[in-house]
Design a protein around this motif. Structure first.
Motif, PDB file in Angstrom:
ATOM      1  N   ARG A   1      36.080 -59.288 -20.926  1.00 28.88           N
ATOM      2  CA  ARG A   1      36.390 -59.203 -22.353  1.00 28.88           C
ATOM      3  C   ARG A   1      37.889 -59.356 -22.594  1.00 28.88           C
ATOM      4  O   ARG A   1      38.294 -59.986 -23.562  1.00 28.88           O
ATOM      5  CB  ARG A   1      35.877 -57.881 -22.935  1.00 28.88           C
TER       6      ARG A   1
ATOM      7  N   VAL B   1      39.305 -62.150 -25.044  1.00 29.77           N
ATOM      8  CA  VAL B   1      40.224 -61.874 -26.159  1.00 29.77           C
ATOM      9  C   VAL B   1      41.461 -62.764 -26.039  1.00 29.77           C
ATOM     10  O   VAL B   1      41.888 -63.400 -27.008  1.00 29.77           O
ATOM     11  CB  VAL B   1      40.608 -60.379 -26.207  1.00 29.77           C
TER      12      VAL B   1
ATOM     13  N   GLU C   1      37.880 -53.392 -28.666  1.00 33.73           N
ATOM     14  CA  GLU C   1      36.946 -54.440 -28.219  1.00 33.73           C
ATOM     15  C   GLU C   1      36.645 -54.285 -26.727  1.00 33.73           C
ATOM     16  O   GLU C   1      35.504 -54.379 -26.293  1.00 33.73           O
ATOM     17  CB  GLU C   1      37.567 -55.801 -28.501  1.00 33.73           C
TER      18      GLU C   1
ATOM     19  N   ALA D   1      33.546 -54.516 -34.581  1.00 30.28           N
ATOM     20  CA  ALA D   1      33.240 -54.638 -33.146  1.00 30.28           C
ATOM     21  C   ALA D   1      31.763 -54.372 -32.888  1.00 30.28           C
ATOM     22  O   ALA D   1      31.119 -55.097 -32.122  1.00 30.28           O
ATOM     23  CB  ALA D   1      34.102 -53.674 -32.336  1.00 30.28           C
TER      24      ALA D   1
END
Length: 137
Positions: A31, A35, A92, A129
């Motif tokens: 993740r 991002v 996130e 989110a």
């Protein structure tokens, strides 16, 4: 501790969120990469620097000033207009595995406090989110 760029500070906050439960999962690491690859704020970040920035964060966490020092350094590096973006990135990463452990909640609270993120902004980030990460099952 040396100063950070704004992008390095955001990566430090994501690493802190991921490492808060002492278990940086592959999902969380992926993740962070996602991002960095997809958020416009990171368009000028050289992806090959990610590992060294993450290692710098880990070293700083084990240094004399620890977590509080890293949080303070990251907050100082971020312009106010990026505080909500930095918090959203950290959230996130912490939320991606759909399990929010107590340690992650605590670290997110510390980040929120250090960046002075208001309650309504936090609620919006959390809701967004959750909507992005929701599955059919």
């Amino acid at each position: 501790m040396p100063s950070l760029s704004a992008l390095d500070a955001m990566i430090h906050l994501m690493v802190i969120a991921s490492a808060s439960d002492k278990d940086m999962s592959d999902v969380e690491l992926a993740r962070i990469g996602h991002v960095i690859d997809t958020w416009p704020v990171f368009e000028d970040f050289k992806h090959d620097r990610l590992i060294s920035v993450a290692q710098d964060c880990q070293q700083a966490l084990h240094g004399e000033e620890g977590l509080e020092g890293v949080l303070s350094l990251a907050a100082a590096a971020l312009p106010e207009r990026l505080h909500d973006t930095a918090y959203a990135a950290a959230f996130e990463v912490a939320a991606v595995d759909l399990e929010m452990r107590l340690e992650e909640v605590r670290v997110l609270q510390l980040i929120r406090r250090e960046l002075d993120i208001d309650t309504l902004t936090v609620a919006a980030i959390v809701r967004g989110a959750k909507a992005r990460l929701r599955t059919l099952t």
